[in-house]
Scaffold this motif. Structure first.
Motif, short mmCIF file in Angstrom:
data_model
loop_
_atom_site.label_atom_id
_atom_site.label_comp_id
_atom_site.label_asym_id
_atom_site.label_seq_id
_atom_site.Cartn_x
_atom_site.Cartn_y
_atom_site.Cartn_z
N PHE A 151 -8.18 -22.50 -42.18
CA PHE A 151 -7.89 -23.82 -41.63
C PHE A 151 -8.13 -23.84 -40.13
CE2 PHE A 151 -4.85 -27.00 -39.90
CZ PHE A 151 -5.35 -28.14 -40.54
N GLU A 152 -7.97 -22.68 -39.50
CA GLU A 152 -8.14 -22.61 -38.04
C GLU A 152 -9.58 -22.89 -37.61
OE1 GLU A 152 -7.44 -18.81 -36.22
OE2 GLU A 152 -8.84 -17.79 -37.55
N ASN A 153 -10.52 -22.80 -38.56
CA ASN A 153 -11.92 -23.04 -38.21
C ASN A 153 -12.35 -24.49 -38.43
OD1 ASN A 153 -12.24 -20.26 -37.72
ND2 ASN A 153 -12.54 -19.89 -39.91
N THR A 154 -11.41 -25.34 -38.81
CA THR A 154 -11.78 -26.73 -39.12
C THR A 154 -11.68 -27.61 -37.87
OG1 THR A 154 -9.49 -27.36 -39.68
CG2 THR A 154 -10.87 -26.48 -41.47
N ASP A 155 -12.39 -28.75 -37.94
CA ASP A 155 -12.28 -29.75 -36.87
C ASP A 155 -10.85 -30.27 -36.78
OD1 ASP A 155 -14.96 -29.45 -36.44
OD2 ASP A 155 -15.55 -31.27 -37.51
N ALA A 156 -10.17 -30.33 -37.93
CA ALA A 156 -8.80 -30.84 -37.93
C ALA A 156 -7.89 -29.93 -37.10
CB ALA A 156 -8.27 -30.93 -39.37
N PHE A 157 -8.06 -28.62 -37.24
CA PHE A 157 -7.23 -27.69 -36.46
C PHE A 157 -7.53 -27.83 -34.97
CE2 PHE A 157 -6.42 -23.53 -34.48
CZ PHE A 157 -5.07 -23.40 -34.78
N GLN A 158 -8.81 -27.90 -34.65
CA GLN A 158 -9.19 -28.08 -33.24
C GLN A 158 -8.58 -29.36 -32.67
OE1 GLN A 158 -10.80 -25.56 -31.81
NE2 GLN A 158 -10.28 -26.66 -29.92
N TRP A 159 -8.64 -30.41 -33.48
CA TRP A 159 -8.07 -31.70 -33.05
C TRP A 159 -6.56 -31.56 -32.82
CZ3 TRP A 159 -4.38 -35.23 -34.20
CH2 TRP A 159 -4.51 -36.50 -33.63
N LEU A 160 -5.89 -30.88 -33.73
CA LEU A 160 -4.44 -30.68 -33.59
C LEU A 160 -4.11 -29.88 -32.32
CD1 LEU A 160 -3.55 -29.91 -37.31
CD2 LEU A 160 -2.57 -31.78 -35.95
N MET A 161 -4.90 -28.83 -32.06
CA MET A 161 -4.64 -28.02 -30.87
C MET A 161 -4.75 -28.87 -29.61
SD MET A 161 -3.80 -24.98 -31.78
CE MET A 161 -4.09 -23.80 -30.47
N GLU A 162 -5.66 -29.84 -29.64
CA GLU A 162 -5.88 -30.67 -28.45
C GLU A 162 -4.91 -31.85 -28.36
OE1 GLU A 162 -10.04 -31.64 -28.72
OE2 GLU A 162 -10.60 -29.52 -28.49
N ASN A 163 -4.43 -32.33 -29.49
CA ASN A 163 -3.70 -33.61 -29.49
C ASN A 163 -2.26 -33.58 -29.99
OD1 ASN A 163 -5.94 -35.70 -28.81
ND2 ASN A 163 -6.87 -34.35 -30.34
N SER A 164 -1.87 -32.54 -30.70
CA SER A 164 -0.57 -32.59 -31.38
C SER A 164 0.61 -32.72 -30.41
CB SER A 164 -0.38 -31.36 -32.25
OG SER A 164 -0.26 -30.21 -31.44
N ALA A 165 0.50 -32.11 -29.23
CA ALA A 165 1.63 -32.14 -28.28
C ALA A 165 1.96 -33.57 -27.86
CB ALA A 165 1.33 -31.27 -27.07
N THR A 166 0.94 -34.44 -27.84
CA THR A 166 1.16 -35.85 -27.53
C THR A 166 2.15 -36.47 -28.51
OG1 THR A 166 -1.13 -35.95 -26.79
CG2 THR A 166 -0.04 -38.06 -27.20
N TYR A 167 2.16 -35.92 -29.71
CA TYR A 167 3.03 -36.46 -30.77
C TYR A 167 4.23 -35.54 -31.03
CZ TYR A 167 -1.08 -39.29 -31.24
OH TYR A 167 -2.10 -40.13 -30.96
N ASP A 168 4.44 -34.61 -30.13
CA ASP A 168 5.58 -33.67 -30.22
C ASP A 168 5.51 -32.76 -31.44
OD1 ASP A 168 6.88 -34.63 -27.84
OD2 ASP A 168 7.49 -36.38 -28.99
#
Ligand SMILES: [Zn+2]
Length: 168
Positions: free
Chosen positions: A126-143
Motif C-alpha cells: 500500500f505504501e507504493n500507491t498514489d493513495a499512500f503518497q497523498w495521505l502522507m502529504e495531506n492527512s495531517a490537514t485532517y488530523d
C-alpha cells in the motif's frame, strides 16, 4: 464470558513492554458509510466528519480511498486473536500484527484501515500507491496520522494502511 489477557497467553507487562497505552471504547459512536466489503462500520462523530472531508478531497484529486475497517470492540479483538491461536499461530507472532485486546487504536473509534483501488487490502505494498503518497502529504490537514511507521517501538509491524484521528 470473561475476557482476560491470561486466557490468550499475553504477558501481564505487555502494555509497559510495548509502550502502548490502553485505548478505551468511546461512549458514543456513529455509523459510517459501508466499507469496501459492504459491512457497516462505526467511528466517533469527529473522526467521521474529518474522514468524510479527507476522502472527498482525495476523490477530487483523483485518488481512491475507502474504508476497510474502523471501530472494533475489545471483545472482537479478543475473539480475533483467540481464533488465530486456535489455528496454531503463536501469541508472539499474533502480537506482531494485532495489538492485545484493550490496546488497539480501533477501540477508540478513531482509527481507520484504508484501501485504494488496484492494491490488495492490508499489505505493505500500500505504501507504493498514489493513495499512500497523498495521505502522507495531506492527512495531517485532517488530523489523521500514521500510527505504526517502520520500526515502531511497540514492536507492531509497519502498517501503512492504518491511520488514526488525533485532534490538537
Ligand atoms: Zn488498523
Amino acid at each position: 464470558m470473561s475476557l482476560s489477557h491470561a486466557q490468550l497467553g499475553i504477558p501481564p507487562d505487555y502494555g509497559q513492554r510495548c509502550g502502548l497505552t490502553l485505548c478505551p471504547e468511546p461512549e458514543e459512536l456513529v455509523d459510517t458509510e459501508l466499507d469496501f466489503y459492504q459491512r457497516p462500520q462505526k467511528l466517533v462523530a469527529a473522526a467521521l466528519r474529518s474522514w468524510t472531508l479527507m476522502r472527498a478531497t482525495a476523490t477530487g484529486d483523483g485518488i481512491s480511498l475507502f474504508l476497510i475497517s474502523a471501530y472494533r470492540s475489545v471483545e472482537y479483538q479478543h475473539k480475533l486473536i483467540a481464533a488465530k491461536l486456535e489455528k496454531g499461530e503463536l501469541i508472539e507472532q499474533v502480537l506482531r500484527v494485532n495489538a492485545a485486546p484493550g490496546f488497539s487504536e480501533h477501540h477508540l473509534g478513531r482509527a481507520l484501515d484504508l484501501g485504494t483501488l488496484g492494491c490488495d487490502a492490508l499489505v505493505v505494498e500500500f505504501e507504493n500507491t498514489d493513495a499512500f503518497q497523498w495521505l502522507m502529504e495531506n492527512s495531517a490537514t485532517y488530523d489523521f496520522y500514521l500510527s505504526y511507521p517502520r520500526n515502531h517501538a511497540s514492536g507492531i509491524a509497519y502498517e501503512p494502511w492504518h491511520w488514526c484521528f488525533q485532534q490538537g
